[in-house]
Structures are given as structure tokens and as C-alpha cells.
Design a protein around this motif. Structure first.
Motif, PDB file in Angstrom:
ATOM      1  N   ALA A  77       0.835  -1.209   0.000  1.00 17.58           N
ATOM      2  CA  ALA A  77       0.000   0.000   0.000  1.00 17.58           C
ATOM      3  C   ALA A  77       0.864   1.250   0.000  1.00 17.58           C
ATOM      4  N   ALA A  78       1.972   1.215   0.745  1.00 13.43           N
ATOM      5  CA  ALA A  78       2.875   2.369   0.782  1.00 13.43           C
ATOM      6  C   ALA A  78       3.484   2.621  -0.594  1.00 13.43           C
ATOM      7  N   ASP A  79       3.812   1.556  -1.298  1.00 14.52           N
ATOM      8  CA  ASP A  79       4.390   1.710  -2.640  1.00 14.52           C
ATOM      9  C   ASP A  79       3.396   2.327  -3.616  1.00 14.52           C
ATOM     10  N   GLU A  80       2.093   2.141  -3.343  1.00 13.79           N
ATOM     11  CA  GLU A  80       1.060   2.688  -4.223  1.00 13.79           C
ATOM     12  C   GLU A  80       0.873   4.197  -4.031  1.00 13.79           C
ATOM     13  N   ARG A 189     -15.228   5.019  10.615  1.00 11.72           N
ATOM     14  CA  ARG A 189     -16.594   4.783  10.132  1.00 11.72           C
ATOM     15  C   ARG A 189     -16.762   5.249   8.694  1.00 11.72           C
ATOM     16  N   HIS A 190     -16.159   6.377   8.365  1.00  9.31           N
ATOM     17  CA  HIS A 190     -16.239   6.871   6.986  1.00  9.31           C
ATOM     18  C   HIS A 190     -15.603   5.872   6.018  1.00  9.31           C
ATOM     19  N   LEU A 191     -14.432   5.340   6.371  1.00 10.21           N
ATOM     20  CA  LEU A 191     -13.725   4.432   5.469  1.00 10.21           C
ATOM     21  C   LEU A 191     -14.391   3.068   5.402  1.00 10.21           C
ATOM     22  N   GLN A 192     -15.090   2.677   6.459  1.00  9.11           N
ATOM     23  CA  GLN A 192     -15.857   1.437   6.392  1.00  9.11           C
ATOM     24  C   GLN A 192     -17.018   1.585   5.406  1.00  9.11           C
ATOM     25  N   ARG A 193     -17.585   2.779   5.331  1.00 15.37           N
ATOM     26  CA  ARG A 193     -18.669   3.028   4.378  1.00 15.37           C
ATOM     27  C   ARG A 193     -18.142   3.256   2.963  1.00 15.37           C
ATOM     28  N   ASN A 194     -16.884   3.664   2.873  1.00 14.71           N
ATOM     29  CA  ASN A 194     -16.288   3.992   1.575  1.00 14.71           C
ATOM     30  C   ASN A 194     -14.940   3.281   1.425  1.00 14.71           C
ATOM     31  N   PRO A 195     -14.958   1.956   1.283  1.00 13.51           N
ATOM     32  CA  PRO A 195     -13.696   1.193   1.260  1.00 13.51           C
ATOM     33  C   PRO A 195     -12.764   1.575   0.111  1.00 13.51           C
ATOM     34  N   ASP A 196     -13.304   2.160  -0.946  1.00 10.75           N
ATOM     35  CA  ASP A 196     -12.439   2.560  -2.069  1.00 10.75           C
ATOM     36  C   ASP A 196     -11.486   3.684  -1.677  1.00 10.75           C
ATOM     37  N   ASN A 197     -11.794   4.377  -0.580  1.00 11.86           N
ATOM     38  CA  ASN A 197     -10.929   5.461  -0.110  1.00 11.86           C
ATOM     39  C   ASN A 197      -9.926   4.994   0.949  1.00 11.86           C
ATOM     40  N   GLN A 198      -9.876   3.693   1.201  1.00  7.21           N
ATOM     41  CA  GLN A 198      -8.973   3.147   2.224  1.00  7.21           C
ATOM     42  C   GLN A 198      -7.547   3.228   1.692  1.00  7.21           C
ATOM     43  N   LEU A 199      -6.920   4.353   1.922  1.00  4.48           N
ATOM     44  CA  LEU A 199      -5.622   4.656   1.319  1.00  4.48           C
ATOM     45  C   LEU A 199      -4.517   3.737   1.820  1.00  4.48           C
ATOM     46  N   TYR A 200      -4.648   3.270   3.068  1.00  4.03           N
ATOM     47  CA  TYR A 200      -3.537   2.565   3.719  1.00  4.03           C
ATOM     48  C   TYR A 200      -4.132   1.685   4.823  1.00  4.03           C
ATOM     49  N   PRO A 201      -3.615   0.469   5.043  1.00  6.30           N
ATOM     50  CA  PRO A 201      -4.239  -0.473   5.982  1.00  6.30           C
ATOM     51  C   PRO A 201      -4.302   0.002   7.439  1.00  6.30           C
ATOM     52  N   MET A 202      -3.498   0.987   7.811  1.00  8.57           N
ATOM     53  CA  MET A 202      -3.487   1.441   9.204  1.00  8.57           C
ATOM     54  C   MET A 202      -4.876   1.880   9.674  1.00  8.57           C
ATOM     55  N   PHE A 203      -5.665   2.431   8.756  1.00  3.84           N
ATOM     56  CA  PHE A 203      -6.983   2.936   9.133  1.00  3.84           C
ATOM     57  C   PHE A 203      -7.926   1.810   9.572  1.00  3.84           C
ATOM     58  N   GLU A 204      -7.648   0.589   9.150  1.00  5.47           N
ATOM     59  CA  GLU A 204      -8.475  -0.546   9.556  1.00  5.47           C
ATOM     60  C   GLU A 204      -8.339  -0.841  11.049  1.00  5.47           C
ATOM     61  N   TYR A 205      -7.294  -0.327  11.670  1.00  7.33           N
ATOM     62  CA  TYR A 205      -7.029  -0.581  13.088  1.00  7.33           C
ATOM     63  C   TYR A 205      -7.650   0.485  13.997  1.00  7.33           C
ATOM     64  N   PHE A 206      -8.285   1.491  13.409  1.00  7.94           N
ATOM     65  CA  PHE A 206      -8.689   2.654  14.193  1.00  7.94           C
ATOM     66  C   PHE A 206      -9.843   2.389  15.155  1.00  7.94           C
ATOM     67  N   GLU A 207     -10.685   1.394  14.888  1.00  4.05           N
ATOM     68  CA  GLU A 207     -11.815   1.168  15.792  1.00  4.05           C
ATOM     69  C   GLU A 207     -11.315   0.762  17.180  1.00  4.05           C
ATOM     70  N   ASN A 208     -10.452  -0.251  17.245  1.00  2.00           N
ATOM     71  CA  ASN A 208      -9.897  -0.661  18.546  1.00  2.00           C
ATOM     72  C   ASN A 208      -8.959   0.395  19.100  1.00  2.00           C
ATOM     73  N   TRP A 209      -8.215   1.013  18.228  1.00  2.00           N
ATOM     74  CA  TRP A 209      -7.267   2.058  18.630  1.00  2.00           C
ATOM     75  C   TRP A 209      -7.993   3.161  19.383  1.00  2.00           C
ATOM     76  N   CYS A 210      -9.123   3.618  18.820  1.00  2.00           N
ATOM     77  CA  CYS A 210      -9.820   4.736  19.444  1.00  2.00           C
ATOM     78  C   CYS A 210     -10.454   4.319  20.773  1.00  2.00           C
ATOM     79  N   GLN A 211     -10.663   3.026  20.973  1.00  2.00           N
ATOM     80  CA  GLN A 211     -11.173   2.589  22.276  1.00  2.00           C
ATOM     81  C   GLN A 211     -10.114   2.782  23.367  1.00  2.00           C
ATOM     82  N   ASP A 212      -8.840   2.676  23.005  1.00  2.00           N
ATOM     83  CA  ASP A 212      -7.783   3.046  23.952  1.00  2.00           C
ATOM     84  C   ASP A 212      -7.941   4.509  24.352  1.00  2.00           C
ATOM     85  N   GLU A 213      -8.145   5.373  23.351  1.00  2.00           N
ATOM     86  CA  GLU A 213      -8.310   6.799  23.633  1.00  2.00           C
ATOM     87  C   GLU A 213      -9.515   7.034  24.549  1.00  2.00           C
TER      88      GLU A 213
END
Length: 365
Positions: A77-80, A189-213
Motif C-alpha cells: 500500500a505504501a508503494d502505491e 466509520r467513513h472508510l468502512q462506508r467507503n472502502p475505495d478510499n482506504q488509502l492505507y491499511p493502518m486505518f483498519e485498526y482505528f476502531e480498537n485504537w480509538c477505544q484506547d483513547e
């Protein structure tokens, strides 16, 4: 030396940290003796230790211990990501890593200093530091996909530390955790609704990540409620308003200077920022005694004008004019941003606060 994107390097593969400014993530220090007084059980026997002990057990469970395991898609993904977006994305990763690492350093030191006076709170801060270190390490590893990294050890020793009194640290860290939650969950939530905009896999981790916050914010809520002087009276209301606006304005100006990044994710920068600020403000109103009224006439007009002034400052910085001339050119726009901050500070506010702090008089609009 510099790389192909123009980033300055300390050595091959290690990026020189971005220049510090009023809008960049900061490293904080405080009066640790005063913090010790706040949490000392002998001096403060009324601390809600039952609630804090329950929180400690929650942090010990470490729900995200195995969450931050990278999948195979990161490097490809980074190479893209090429062209101007590659540089913008690296800058996003650097800011995010620096902010998380700043939290780690502060929480780690608080955990170390409080071991004798309040072992429960000390361990909670240590576990907060664990979470922030995990986040910073995960982001720094993402930077390595772009053939760069930050020398976090060097940053620890050479970054300028901003001194904040303990009560200001509590206000500021509470807000940073809450606004971090709403940024991450809204993006996720935005990227889950719009997977074509998922620029980089890190965003897939944000749901659990934000629960830490969110858990960090809940702990800091308990800390605020344990210190009624931080939530009662005129001084508390003024500081609450000040810190809310400081955090909101900083995010609004920062993000609008990087609209291309949010556009690449399919987000409208203005809509995203307003949503995050409004949701953070609603959450903060359950604790802080006073918050800005984001629906006040002219509130967003002032914010948008400051965005324009900040864009002028950025353009001046990028010009080839001599430094002394740049400073002169910046003065009128800096003054207008400060005037905008004052205008927002004196706009209508919402009296808010927790019912178990202020009683039936809370939430008077």
C-alpha cells in the motif's frame, strides 16, 4: 542529506523531526511534586479509589495486546502512494507518531513519580504509557514502509519540553484523548462506508485504537471529578473554555492546511473537522463546567477566517523572502488570528458539567 521527497535526514532512513511550531505536537513536563500532592492518599483521603481500582483492572486486561499486528498489505500500500500525496501522508504519520510518543513520555514519568504516594494511579499512568508507546511504535513502523523512521530516543533527549501546571496538563490531556477518539472513530466509520478510499491499511485498526483513547479519557474524567476545584467556580469555567478553544482551533487550522490528505480519503476537511469538534464538545460538556457554543452565530465564520490567515502565513513561510521580511509580512495575519481567538473566547458559551459535581444546576443553557 535529503531524500527524494525533500525530507532532511539525520542518517539514511531516519528523518529529521519537523520544525516545532505553535501548531505542532508538543512534549510536556509539569510540577511532579504538585502532581504527587494531588494523588497522595494521605493528603487526599477522599479520592475515589474504588472507581480507580476498577479502572486499573480494566487497563490490566489490555484488550488490544494482540490488535496491532500488521497484515501483509502495508508495504504494498505504501508503494502505491506516490507523488505529492506520498509526502503529505508521511507528514501525517510523523505528526501522529510524535503526538502519541509525547503522551507516552508524560504518562511514563507520571507513573514513575506516583509509585509511593498512590500505587493504583501510578500503575494506571504506566498502562496509559504502554498504550501510547504501542501506538507510536505502530506508526513509526508504518513510516518504515515509506523507507523512513523517527529516532524516538533522539527526540526524547532533544525535543523542547513545554511546562504546564498539573491542572493544565489534566485539562489538556483529557481533551487530547477525547478529540483523538472522535477523529479516529469518525475516520474509521467513513472508510468502512467507503472502502475505495482506504488509502492505507493502518486505518483498519482505528476502531480498537480509538477505544484506547476512550478509556484514557474515562480515567482522566475520574481524575477531574476527584478534584472539584477543577470543575467548580469562575476560574474553572474560564480555563475549560480556554483549553477547549485551544484544542479546537489548533486542529481546525492544522487540518485545513492539509486538505489534500483528507480529500484523498474522500473526506471534506471542513465537514470532518466540524463534526469532530461538535462531538468532542458534546462529550466534554458532560464533564467541563463550561464549553464553547459551536452553534453561536459567527462561530464557524471566525474559524474559517483564521484558516485563511493561516494559509497566508504558510505561503509566506514557503516564499524565498529574507527571514526578517517574512517576520514583518506575517505580523498582520498573526494579529488577526489572535484577534479571532479572542473573539471566539468572548462568544456565548454553554454552562455544562457533571451532575454529580454541580448538582441540579448543571446543563443550564
Amino acid at each position: 542529506m535529503t531524500d527524494d521527497l525533500g525530507f532532511k535526514l539525520m542518517r539514511r532512513g531516519v528523518k529529521v523531526a519537523a520544525k516545532e511550531s505553535i501548531l505542532t505536537p508538543r512534549f510536556y513536563t509539569t510540577d511532579f511534586d504538585e502532581v504527587d500532592d494531588i494523588f497522595n492518599l494521605e493528603k487526599n483521603p477522599n479520592l475515589p479509589m474504588e472507581e480507580l481500582t476498577a479502572m486499573l483492572e480494566e487497563f490490566r486486561k489490555d484488550y488490544n495486546q494482540k490488535h496491532f499486528v500488521r497484515n501483509d498489505g502495508f508495504h504494498d500500500a505504501a508503494d502505491e502512494i506516490q507523488g505529492p500525496m506520498r509526502k503529505i501522508f508521511i507528514e501525517f504519520l510523523e505528526r501522529s507518531c510524535t503526538a502519541e510518543f509525547s503522551g507516552f513520555l508524560l504518562y511514563k514519568e507520571l507513573g514513575r513519580r506516583l509509585q509511593k504516594s498512590n500505587p493504583v494511579v501510578a500503575e494506571i499512568f504506566t498502562l496509559l504509557a504502554r498504550d501510547e508507546a504501542r501506538h507510536a511504535g505502530f506508526i513509526n513502523k508504518a513510516l518504515s514502509d515509506f523507507n523512513l523512521a523517527l529516532d524516538l530516543g533522539f527526540l526524547t533527549k532533544n525535543r523542547t519540553y513545554t511546562f504546564f501546571k498539573p491542572k493544565f496538563i489534566i485539562y489538556a490531556t483529557y481533551l487530547s484523548e477525547k478529540i483523538g477518539y472522535w477523529r479516529y472513530i469518525s475516520m474509521y466509520r467513513h472508510l468502512q462506508r467507503n472502502p475505495d478510499n482506504q488509502l492505507y491499511p493502518m486505518f483498519e485498526y482505528f476502531e480498537n485504537w480509538c477505544q484506547d483513547e476512550n478509556r484514557h479519557g474515562d480515567f482522566l474524567t475520574a481524575v477531574l471529578k476527584a478534584r472539584p476545584e477543577l470543575l467548580n467556580g469562575l476560574e474553572a469555567r474560564l480555563w475549560s473554555r480556554f483549553f477547549c478553544l485551544s484544542v479546537y482551533i489548533t486542529m481546525y487550522l492544522n487540518d485545513h492546511s492539509r486538505s489534500a490528505f483528507y480529500g484523498a480519503l474522500g473526506l471534506n476537511t471542513t465537514q470532518f473537522n466540524r463534526h469532530v469538534i461538535i462531538e468532542t464538545n458534546n462529550a466534554t460538556a458532560r464533564v467541563f463546567p463550561e464549553v464553547p457554543d459551536c452553534d453561536a452565530p459567527g462561530f464557524w465564520d471566525v474559524m474559517d477566517r483564521m484558516v485563511g490567515y493561516n494559509e497566508k502565513l504558510i505561503a509566506i513561510d514557503r516564499s524565498e523572502a529574507p527571514e526578517f521580511l517574512k517576520k514583518l509580512q506575517k505580523l498582520p495575519y498573526t494579529e488577526r488570528i489572535l484577534a479571532g481567538c479572542l473573539q471566539l473566547f468572548f462568544m456565548p458559551t454553554l454552562r455544562s458539567g457533571s451532575f454529580d459535581i454541580e448538582g441540579a444546576g448543571s446543563y443550564q443553557y
